[in-house]
Design a protein around this motif. Structure first.
Motif, mmCIF file in Angstrom:
data_model
loop_
_atom_site.group_PDB
_atom_site.id
_atom_site.type_symbol
_atom_site.label_atom_id
_atom_site.label_comp_id
_atom_site.label_asym_id
_atom_site.label_seq_id
_atom_site.Cartn_x
_atom_site.Cartn_y
_atom_site.Cartn_z
ATOM 1 N N MET A 1 -9.949 4.884 78.605
ATOM 2 C CA MET A 1 -9.220 3.759 79.172
ATOM 3 C C MET A 1 -9.498 2.547 78.284
ATOM 4 O O MET A 1 -10.642 2.263 77.940
ATOM 5 N N VAL A 2 -8.446 1.877 77.894
ATOM 6 C CA VAL A 2 -8.578 0.695 77.048
ATOM 7 C C VAL A 2 -8.044 -0.505 77.824
ATOM 8 O O VAL A 2 -6.959 -0.443 78.405
ATOM 9 N N ARG A 3 -8.842 -1.567 77.835
ATOM 10 C CA ARG A 3 -8.415 -2.767 78.562
ATOM 11 C C ARG A 3 -8.465 -3.943 77.597
ATOM 12 O O ARG A 3 -9.498 -4.242 77.031
ATOM 13 N N THR A 4 -7.320 -4.562 77.395
ATOM 14 C CA THR A 4 -7.285 -5.790 76.604
ATOM 15 C C THR A 4 -6.818 -6.919 77.525
ATOM 16 O O THR A 4 -6.648 -6.701 78.722
ATOM 17 N N ALA A 5 -6.582 -8.074 76.958
ATOM 18 C CA ALA A 5 -6.146 -9.197 77.785
ATOM 19 C C ALA A 5 -4.845 -8.871 78.530
ATOM 20 O O ALA A 5 -4.660 -9.287 79.659
ATOM 21 N N ASP A 6 -3.977 -8.104 77.912
ATOM 22 C CA ASP A 6 -2.656 -7.884 78.499
ATOM 23 C C ASP A 6 -2.386 -6.460 78.959
ATOM 24 O O ASP A 6 -1.428 -6.229 79.677
ATOM 25 N N VAL A 7 -3.183 -5.523 78.506
ATOM 26 C CA VAL A 7 -2.872 -4.119 78.752
ATOM 27 C C VAL A 7 -4.071 -3.385 79.327
ATOM 28 O O VAL A 7 -5.210 -3.638 78.933
ATOM 29 N N THR B 1 -14.014 -11.842 78.108
ATOM 30 C CA THR B 1 -12.639 -11.356 78.200
ATOM 31 C C THR B 1 -11.668 -12.477 78.567
ATOM 32 O O THR B 1 -11.978 -13.335 79.385
ATOM 33 N N ASP B 2 -10.493 -12.401 77.974
ATOM 34 C CA ASP B 2 -9.438 -13.372 78.262
ATOM 35 C C ASP B 2 -8.889 -13.230 79.673
ATOM 36 O O ASP B 2 -8.135 -14.078 80.133
ATOM 37 N N ARG B 3 -9.228 -12.135 80.332
ATOM 38 C CA ARG B 3 -8.738 -11.975 81.711
ATOM 39 C C ARG B 3 -9.469 -12.903 82.679
ATOM 40 O O ARG B 3 -9.038 -13.096 83.806
ATOM 41 N N THR B 4 -10.603 -13.433 82.240
ATOM 42 C CA THR B 4 -11.369 -14.346 83.087
ATOM 43 C C THR B 4 -10.976 -15.777 82.745
ATOM 44 O O THR B 4 -10.902 -16.135 81.569
ATOM 45 N N ASN B 5 -10.741 -16.581 83.792
ATOM 46 C CA ASN B 5 -10.332 -17.960 83.537
ATOM 47 C C ASN B 5 -11.500 -18.803 83.047
ATOM 48 O O ASN B 5 -12.657 -18.557 83.407
ATOM 49 N N LYS B 6 -11.183 -19.794 82.251
ATOM 50 C CA LYS B 6 -12.194 -20.701 81.715
ATOM 51 C C LYS B 6 -12.817 -21.494 82.864
ATOM 52 O O LYS B 6 -12.134 -21.873 83.809
ATOM 53 N N LYS C 1 1.602 1.490 85.103
ATOM 54 C CA LYS C 1 1.044 2.098 86.316
ATOM 55 C C LYS C 1 -0.477 2.136 86.288
ATOM 56 O O LYS C 1 -1.116 2.353 87.320
ATOM 57 N N CYS C 2 -1.074 1.987 85.096
ATOM 58 C CA CYS C 2 -2.532 2.155 84.977
ATOM 59 C C CYS C 2 -3.248 0.978 85.636
ATOM 60 O O CYS C 2 -2.872 -0.176 85.453
ATOM 61 N N GLU D 1 -5.523 -6.553 87.507
ATOM 62 C CA GLU D 1 -4.521 -5.550 87.121
ATOM 63 C C GLU D 1 -3.163 -5.833 87.757
ATOM 64 O O GLU D 1 -2.118 -5.685 87.121
ATOM 65 N N THR D 2 -3.166 -6.236 89.007
ATOM 66 C CA THR D 2 -1.890 -6.478 89.680
ATOM 67 C C THR D 2 -1.171 -7.683 89.075
ATOM 68 O O THR D 2 0.063 -7.732 89.062
ATOM 69 N N ALA D 3 -1.935 -8.649 88.562
ATOM 70 C CA ALA D 3 -1.320 -9.816 87.915
ATOM 71 C C ALA D 3 -0.525 -9.368 86.689
ATOM 72 O O ALA D 3 0.523 -9.919 86.357
ATOM 73 N N ARG D 4 -1.058 -8.352 86.029
ATOM 74 C CA ARG D 4 -0.409 -7.799 84.840
ATOM 75 C C ARG D 4 0.965 -7.218 85.179
ATOM 76 O O ARG D 4 1.881 -7.244 84.372
#
Lengths: 723, 180
Positions: free
Chosen positions: B46-52, A641-646, B11-12, A207-210
C-alpha cells in the motif's frame, strides 16, 4: 475445522463472521453475509482474532483471580470463593461507612455483550444502591446521545448502515470512516459510485477527503462556527424546506436569530474556510433528494460537543432529511458495543431502554422486578468525574469491567492519582492492563470467542454472537462473576445463560420487547425500537416525522461558538489532536496481542505532522521526537506528511510509550462531560541522539511489558494450588 | 494475455488488509503467529502519498523487463503470468533495477538441505520476490478476496475485454453527446 458464528469485536459496524476453530484453538476468521457487512471484513476483522489464544505478545491473559492485600504487596492467585468473599466484604464495609454513592462501577462497551452490561447496572442500582455506573460512551459519543435526545428525542443513528449507500449526499463531519469503520467506508464509496455527492469537513486530508466532491479543511476547534454558518446559508439562501420546518420543528425564530451572525464571511475568520466553499457545501447538501450526515469523534471529543451535535441535527431538520429511508443523522459508534452499553443503561442517568432514573414510575417498575424496596433517584457520577471525586474523598471504591481508563482517559497523571486515592479497586478483564496494575483485586473473565450474547451495532441492530472455544484457566463469564458478588452481598442473583438475562430485560424495556433470541438466530439483526413480537424492528427512526419529544416536533438549536480550552503559547505552539488508526483498537489490549496487527504497527507509534512544521523544528520523517504538554512528556516517531494540516499534530491513543493521553487535557463538555481530546497545546522537539532514543523506547517498552507479565506470573507461582 | 491484479485508487482506503493476506498466503501455512515485523514481506504494497492511497504490485508484463534482465533465465512466463524459478535466482538484483513499477525485490531466506535424514544449513538463498498471483491457491489471489472496499480485481482476458467494452461504450456515448 469447526465454524462458529460471531459478530466482530472491534468497531460498531457489527460485521458477522465465522471463527474457524481447530483443536480448541481459533485459527482464522471468515466473513459472513451479515446485514451490515454483506460478506466483507476489514483488517481487524480478518486478522484480529488470535488475542483469544493468549499470544502474550503485549500482555498476558488473566487465568486466575488475583488479590493483593496491601498496595505494596504483590498479587497472589486466590480461589474464586476467596476473591468473591473479599470483594463482598470490602464493598459492603465501604457502603456502610461512606454510603452507596462512594462506589462506582463501569460497564464495558467491548466484547462482553449486552447481557453482562444489564447485570452490571442491576448490581450497581439494586445491590450497591447507587446510579454511579457509566461506560466509555462518556469519552466518545456521549455528546451525540445527549444532543440528539434533546433535539430529536433519540440519541442513536436515525438510519441504518445499509442505507448509507443509497443516499444522494453524504456530509462527513469529523469522522475518519476509513480508519474507524472500513466496512462502512465501502458504503460511502458505493454511494459515490451511485452518484451521491460527498462533502467532508476535516482538518486532515483523510481518505474520504480524497474521494470527496468538496473537502472543507476547517481549523481545529471551529466546528460550531461552521455548523452555524451552514445553517445561515440554508436559511438566507432560502435553501431550507419551509414546509417541513413549519410542520415538524420548533424554535426556528431563536435559531435564526443566533445563526444570523454566522454569515460565511464571518465564519471564514474562525474556520479558515473560503466563504464560497461553505455556501457550496450547503447548496450541494440542500439540493440532494436525500442526504445523510455522518459524524465521529471529531464532533464529540470537544468541550462544545453537545452543541455541535444539536447543530448538525438542525441541518437535517432544516432540509427535511429525517423520518424516511436513506437520510438522517449518524453518530457512528466506535466500539463494537458502545451502543449496547448505552442501550443497557450502564449510564448514570438511565435504566436499560433509555428510561430515566429520575422518573418515579420507572424506578417503581424496576424496583418491583428486581425485588428491592426502592432504587436510587439521584443521577450518578460520570466516568470523567472519577479522578476528581476520588481525590476529594467522595469516591472510595471502583469496580472497572472491561475498560482500561489508565490508558484511554485524558490526562493520565490525574487518572493515576485518582486510582491511588481509592480505598478499593476491582478490575475485571481478560488481560492484564495498565489499569489492572492499580487494582486490589483482579477478576478474570471469559473473552469474546469464549462466551455468547448480544451486541448492538452502531445502527441500533441487535445481533447474536456465539461461543467458539472453551476458556482456559480458572475464569468465569462476566455476568456470572457479578451474580456471585451480588449473592455474596446478600442479594441472591443467578442466571443459567444469557438468554435468561435477555428475556428479563426485554420484559422491562418496551422498545426492546420484540427482540427475541429467536429473531436474532443466525444472521438475524433486529434494530430497536421493536415493541412487538411480530415486528422486525425499525430500520429508521421518526417515521411520519414524529420526533420523540413532547409535542412530537424536532428542536432547532444553535448557540455561539466557543474556542477550545487549552491555550497555544510560544512554549506550546502546536495543537495535539488524538485520533485512531485502522490496525489498532481502543486501549490495544486485544489488537496488541494479535500478531498481524502488531506486525503492522508497534511502539512508540506516530506523531503525524506537516512538512512545514517538521522542517521548522529540524525533524525528519521517521525520527523519534519528544512531544510535551503542560501535563506530560512522551516520546513518539514523527510521520511527516502533507495530509496533516500545518499547526496541528496527530497521535493515536493506544500506545504505552507514545501515550498521547499523558498530554491531553481534562477539560470536558459541560453537559456530556466528554473530554476535549481533540485539542491540547503541545511542543514537539527533535532528539539529537537517535540511537539513544531508539534504545530508550525499547528499554521502556520492555520494562512496561515485563512489569505487567511478571505481576501475573509471580502471582501464579505464589499460589500453585490455584494455578 | 498475462493476468494481473489491478488496484483502483478511488476505492482504496489504505488499510493494508491486502498486505497481511499476501504475507499469510505465502507463509507455507504458518498462520498469523508466523508474522513478525522483521520478516513481514508482502508482495503487494500500500502506498500513501499526499493525494493517493493505493496498492501496487506486479503487472505481469507481456514483455517483462525483469524477464529480459535476468541473466540466469530465472523469471519465466507460465500460466498466463510472470513467475520466478527460485532455484535459479542468483540474487543479482538486475530485475529489481529493471522493473519500472518498483514491485520486484530480492530477499534472502535461510537455505537448508536435507541429507540422510539430517537438515543441513547452507547459509542463505536469494529469492526474487514479487506477486505470483497466488498460483496454486484455489480461491485466486488472497489480496483480491480480502479487500474490504473491493478496490482490487484480478484482470484476465475476460475481465479486460469487459473493461474495454465498457470504455468503448462510454466513448461512443460521449461522442454522441458532443455531436448533439
Amino acid at each position: 475445522m469447526e465454524k462458529h458464528m460471531a459478530v466482530c469485536p472491534y468497531c460498531g459496524t457489527g460485521c458477522k463472521l465465522n471463527l474457524l476453530v481447530e483443536g480448541g484453538k481459533v485459527v482464522g476468521a471468515e466473513p459472513l453475509n451479515g446485514v451490515t457487512n454483506e460478506g466483507e471484513l476489514c483488517l481487524k476483522g480478518y486478522f484480529g482474532y488470535d488475542f483469544i489464544n493468549d499470544t502474550k505478545i503485549l500482555t498476558p491473559r488473566l487465568r486466575n483471580p488475583m488479590l493483593r492485600r496491601s498496595r505494596d504487596a504483590a498479587f497472589e492467585a486466590v480461589s474464586w470463593e476467596e476473591a468473591i468473599q473479599y470483594a463482598a466484604t470490602k464493598l459492603s464495609a465501604i457502603k456502610a461507612k461512606y454510603g452507596p454513592d462512594s462506589i462506582m462501577t463501569t460497564g464495558s462497551s467491548r466484547g462482553t455483550g449486552n447481557e453482562t452490561n444489564y447485570v452490571m447496572q442491576k448490581f450497581t442500582r439494586a445491590v450497591l444502591g447507587t446510579n454511579n455506573v457509566d461506560n466509555c460512551a462518556r469519552v466518545c459519543h456521549g455528546p451525540s446521545v445527549a444532543g440528539l435526545q434533546v433535539t430529536l428525542g433519540n440519541g442513536a443513528m436515525s438510519n441504518s448502515i445499509p442505507e448509507i449507500e443509497h443516499t444522494k449526499c453524504v456530509l462527513v463531519f469529523g469522522y475518519n470512516v476509513a480508519d474507524s469503520h472500513p466496512v462502512i467506508a465501502k458504503r460511502i464509496i458505493k454511494a459515490k459510485e451511485r452518484g451521491a455527492k460527498i462533502i467532508v469537513c476535516d482538518p486532515r486530508k483523510i481518505e474520504t477527503a480524497r474521494l470527496a466532491d468538496l473537502w472543507l479543511p476547517l481549523n481545529n476547534g471551529s466546528n460550531m462556527a461552521l455548523v452555524n454558518a451552514f445553517a445561515n446559508v440554508l436559511i438566507n439562501e432560502g435553501l431550507y424546506n419551509k414546509e417541513y420546518v413549519a410542520n415538524h420543528t420548533e424554535g426556528f425564530d431563536e435559531y435564526k436569530a443566533i445563526v444570523d451572525k454566522y454569515t460565511p464571511e464571518y465564519a471564514e475568520a474562525i474556520t479558515g474556510l473560503p466563504a464560497e466553499d461553505i455556501r457550496e457545501a450547503m447548496r450541494i447538501y440542500a439540493a440532494a433528494p436525500s442526504a445523510t450526515i455522518l459524524w465521529g469523534m471529531g464532533v464529540t471529543q470537544w468541550g462544545q460537543g453537545v452543541d455541535v451535535v444539536k447543530g448538525l441535527s438542525g441541518l437535517a431538520l432544516l432540509t427535511g432529511n429525517l423520518g424516511r429511508p436513506n437520510v438522517g443523522v449518524g453518530p457512528v459508534r466506535g466500539q463494537n458495543n458502545v451502543q449496547g452499553s448505552c442501550d443497557m443503561g450502564v449510564l448514570p442517568t438511565e435504566f436499560p431502554g433509555y428510561q430515566k432514573v429520575t422518573d418515579p414510575e420507572v424506578r417503581a417498575k424496576f424496583a418491583k422486578a428486581w425485588g428491592v424496596e426502592s432504587l436510587p433517584d439521584q443521577i450518578g457520577c460520570r466516568l470523567t468525574d472519577v479522578p476528581h471525586l476520588a481525590e476529594t474523598g467522595k469516591l472510595k471504591a471502583m469496580y472497572v469491567m472491561g475498560e482500561d481508563p489508565a490508558q484511554t482517559e485524558p490526562d493520565l497523571a490525574l487518572v493515576r492519582k485518582g486510582f491511588e486515592a481509592m480505598e478499593f479497586v476491582i478490575v475485571q478483564d481478560i488481560f492484564m492492563t495498565k489499569t489492572a496494575m492499580f487494582a486490589d483485586l483482579i477478576l478474570p473473565a471469559t473473552s469474546w470467542g469464549e462466551h455468547e450474547g448480544v451486541f448492538s451495532a452502531a445502527d441500533r441492530s441487535f445481533q447474536r454472537f456465539t461461543k467458539a472455544v472453551d476458556a482456559k484457566g480458572d475464569v468465569k463469564h462476566d455476568w456470572e462473576i457479578i451474580s456471585l458478588l451480588a449473592t455474596a452481598m446478600g442479594y441472591p442473583m443467578h442466571y443459567n445463560n444469557t438468554k435468561e438475562i435477555w428475556d428479563e430485560l426485554r420484559e422491562l424495556c418496551p422498545i426492546f420487547y420484540g427482540v427475541t433470541y429467536e429473531k436474532m438466530e443466525g444472521l438475524g439483526a433486529v434494530p430497536w425500537p421493536c415493541r412487538d413480537l411480530d415486528s422486525a424492528g425499525s430500520k429508521y427512526l421518526y417515521e411520519g416525522n414524529v420526533f420523540q419529544r413532547p409535542g412530537g416536533k424536532g428542536l432547532l438549536f444553535a448557540t455561539e461558538w466557543r474556542p477550545p480550552r487549552d491555550q497555544l503559547t510560544e512554549e506550546f505552539p502546536l495543537i495535539l489532536c488524538t485520533v485512531r488508526e485502522v490496525g489498532h483498537y481502543s486501549c490495544r489490549s486485544m489488537t496488541g496481542n494479535c500478531a498481524a496487527l502488531q506486525t503492522l504497527a508497534d511502539e512508540p507509534g506516530y506523531v503525524t505532522m506537516n512538512p512545514k512544521d517538521a522542517k521548522a523544528l529540524g525533524i525528519r520523517d521517521q525520527e523519534l521526537v519528544w512531544v510535551s504538554s503542560r501535563r506530560g512528556k512522551v516520546i513518539s516517531r514523527a510521520s511527516v506528511t502533507d495530509r496533516t494540516n500545518k499547526g496541528a499534530v496527530y497521535m493515536t491513543y493506544q500506545w504505552w510509550i507514545g501515550a498521547c493521553n499523558e498530554l491531553t487535557i481534562h477539560a470536558v463538555d459541560p453537559i456530556a462531560k466528554t473530554p476535549e481530546y481533540k485539542y491540547a497545546a503541545v511542543r514537539v522537539e527533535a532528539i539529537a541522539d537517535q540511537v539513544w532514543a531508539e534504545n530508550h523506547v525499547q528499554q521502556e517498552y520492555a520494562k512496561l511489558k515485563g512489569g505487567l507479565s511478571n505481576a501475573v506470573s509471580r502471582a501464579v507461582k505464589k499460589a500453585p494450588a490455584y494455578a | 494475455m498475462n493476468r494481473f491484479v489491478t488496484a483502483n485508487p478511488s476505492k482504496c482506503i489504505g488499510c493494508r488488509t491486502c498486505e497481511v493476506a499476501c504475507a499469510l498466503a505465502h507463509s507455507d501455512g504458518a498462520g498469523v503467529e508466523g508474522l513478525a515485523p522483521d520478516t513481514f514481506k508482502p508482495r503487494i504494497r500500500m502506498v500513501r502519498t499526499a493525494d493517493v492511497s493505493t496498492a501496487v504490485m506486479c503487472h505481469h508484463c507481456e514483455d517483462a523487463p525483469c524477464v529480459n534482465a535476468c541473466p540466469n533465465n530465472a523469471i519465466v512466463y507460465r500460466q498466463n503470468s510472470v513467475q520466478v524459478e527460485q532455484e535459479r535466482c542468483l540474487g543479482c538484483k538486475n530485475c529489481v533495477l529493471a522493473c519500472p513499477f518498483g514491485v520486484m525485490d530480492v530477499v534472502t531466506v535461510p537455505a537448508v538441505r536435507s541429507f540422510a535424514g539430517m537438515t543441513l544449513s547452507l547459509g542463505v538463498k536469494a529469492q526474487a520476490h514479487k506477486c505470483d498471483l497466488c498460483v496454486g491457491r484455489d480461491a485466486g489471489p488472497a489480496c483480491v478476496s480480502v479487500c474490504p472496499t473491493s478496490a482490487l480485481t484480478l484482470m484476465d482476458r475476460e475481465a479486460m475485454d469487459e473493461t474495454l467494452r465498457r470504455r468503448r461504450e462510454r466513448a461512443a456515448q460521449e461522442a454522441a453527446e458532443v455531436a448533439a
